[in-house]
Design a protein around this motif. Sequence first.
Motif, PDB file in Angstrom:
ATOM      1  N   VAL A 167       0.685  -0.935   0.061  1.00 42.50           N
ATOM      2  CA  VAL A 167       0.050   0.173   0.317  1.00 42.50           C
ATOM      3  C   VAL A 167       0.791   1.292  -0.203  1.00 42.50           C
ATOM      4  CG1 VAL A 167      -1.810   1.075   1.444  1.00 42.50           C
ATOM      5  CG2 VAL A 167      -1.719  -1.199   1.493  1.00 42.50           C
ATOM      6  N   GLN A 174      -3.135   9.607  10.712  1.00 40.95           N
ATOM      7  CA  GLN A 174      -3.040   8.603  11.210  1.00 40.95           C
ATOM      8  C   GLN A 174      -3.803   7.337  10.681  1.00 40.95           C
ATOM      9  OE1 GLN A 174       0.373   7.587  11.986  1.00 40.95           O
ATOM     10  NE2 GLN A 174      -1.172   5.348  11.240  1.00 40.95           N
ATOM     11  N   GLN A 177      -4.396   6.548   7.249  1.00 43.00           N
ATOM     12  CA  GLN A 177      -3.619   5.345   6.833  1.00 43.00           C
ATOM     13  C   GLN A 177      -4.457   4.361   7.343  1.00 43.00           C
ATOM     14  OE1 GLN A 177      -0.206   5.800   9.001  1.00 43.00           O
ATOM     15  NE2 GLN A 177       1.559   4.613   7.518  1.00 43.00           N
ATOM     16  N   ASP A 178      -4.540   3.832   8.762  1.00 40.65           N
ATOM     17  CA  ASP A 178      -4.364   2.336   9.237  1.00 40.65           C
ATOM     18  C   ASP A 178      -5.904   2.442   8.614  1.00 40.65           C
ATOM     19  OD1 ASP A 178      -3.043   3.290  11.058  1.00 40.65           O
ATOM     20  OD2 ASP A 178      -4.351   3.781  12.480  1.00 40.65           O
ATOM     21  N   LEU A 181      -4.575   0.323   5.374  1.00 42.72           N
ATOM     22  CA  LEU A 181      -4.314  -0.937   5.360  1.00 42.72           C
ATOM     23  C   LEU A 181      -4.508  -2.116   6.347  1.00 42.72           C
ATOM     24  CD1 LEU A 181      -0.664   1.113   7.204  1.00 42.72           C
ATOM     25  CD2 LEU A 181      -1.328  -0.026   4.939  1.00 42.72           C
ATOM     26  N   VAL A 193       1.485  -7.478   4.281  1.00 43.04           N
ATOM     27  CA  VAL A 193       0.487  -6.048   3.835  1.00 43.04           C
ATOM     28  C   VAL A 193       2.121  -5.276   4.416  1.00 43.04           C
ATOM     29  CG1 VAL A 193      -0.435  -3.758   4.497  1.00 43.04           C
ATOM     30  CG2 VAL A 193      -1.530  -5.859   3.878  1.00 43.04           C
ATOM     31  N   ASP A 195       3.564  -1.511   4.613  1.00 38.95           N
ATOM     32  CA  ASP A 195       2.923   0.014   4.646  1.00 38.95           C
ATOM     33  C   ASP A 195       4.367   1.157   3.724  1.00 38.95           C
ATOM     34  OD1 ASP A 195       2.263   2.533   7.270  1.00 38.95           O
ATOM     35  OD2 ASP A 195       1.956   2.710   5.886  1.00 38.95           O
ATOM     36  N   TYR A 196       3.474   1.423   2.888  1.00 39.36           N
ATOM     37  CA  TYR A 196       4.711   2.610   2.112  1.00 39.36           C
ATOM     38  C   TYR A 196       4.496   3.700   1.905  1.00 39.36           C
ATOM     39  CZ  TYR A 196       8.594  -0.587   1.044  1.00 39.36           C
ATOM     40  OH  TYR A 196       9.324  -1.609   0.687  1.00 39.36           O
ATOM     41  N   VAL A 197       3.202   4.162   3.400  1.00 41.86           N
ATOM     42  CA  VAL A 197       1.479   4.906   3.073  1.00 41.86           C
ATOM     43  C   VAL A 197       3.130   6.283   4.224  1.00 41.86           C
ATOM     44  CG1 VAL A 197      -0.004   6.065   3.898  1.00 41.86           C
ATOM     45  CG2 VAL A 197       0.194   4.062   2.887  1.00 41.86           C
ATOM     46  N   PRO A 217       6.145   6.229   7.351  1.00 39.69           N
ATOM     47  CA  PRO A 217       5.868   5.159   7.789  1.00 39.69           C
ATOM     48  C   PRO A 217       7.077   4.769   9.219  1.00 39.69           C
ATOM     49  CG  PRO A 217       5.479   4.096   6.221  1.00 39.69           C
ATOM     50  CD  PRO A 217       6.201   5.292   6.071  1.00 39.69           C
TER      51      PRO A 217
END
Length: 221
Positions: A167, A174, A177-178, A181, A193, A195-197, A217
Amino acid sequence: MTVPARIIAAASALLAAALLCACAAAPAFEAAGMAKTGYDVAVLIDESAPKDRVDFHGDYGCTDQVLARRIRERLLIRGYTGLTANVYDGHGYLFGPAPTKKWADGAIKIASSVQGLRVLTCRFFPPSDNPIHDRDRTRFLAARMAKDKTLDPARVDAVVVGNTAVVMGVVPEQAIQDHALDMARDVDGVNEVLDYVVIVTRVDPEKNGEAPDETSPDDSE
């Protein structure tokens, strides 16, 4: 019909110039070795990319969409398929399966040749056992994200390779973002998963002259 010698000479000069441009040394980027989980590389374009390369497009304040399209076009022209390329605020992301490290390095060099990128972040994986399932799950997740009201203020994309969902994107807080994911975790068959948000708090420059605050992140760990 005899071709004049001056025309032959001019054509030869043009061909030689083209060959010199095509054979110009490409930037060398170091990356960790290929493993089952793939490998990461962050490329600082402004510092590493050659400044004397020929770019027929030029950089005139290109939008992220234009930069992403140029990356995809150049990869396809050179035969690099199956990769996902997106750009957010000049930060490029390149994800997908790679058969070898040499192949992945070639994709990095092609993507980084696009003028206007600030940074290029990459993650490569071993080829999937079922690329059709990967495609279908990626489309399913993309469709859900496009319809989700919570993600309206954000620019978020995702790609599924094997049992892993990646992602990426930019969000204002935040909680969003959560949520993005969690949506990736809900996809059938996904057990990891990545995380590249990036959380970006936009600030009105006319009020205090500050640049947007970015939190990746890695910054929160």
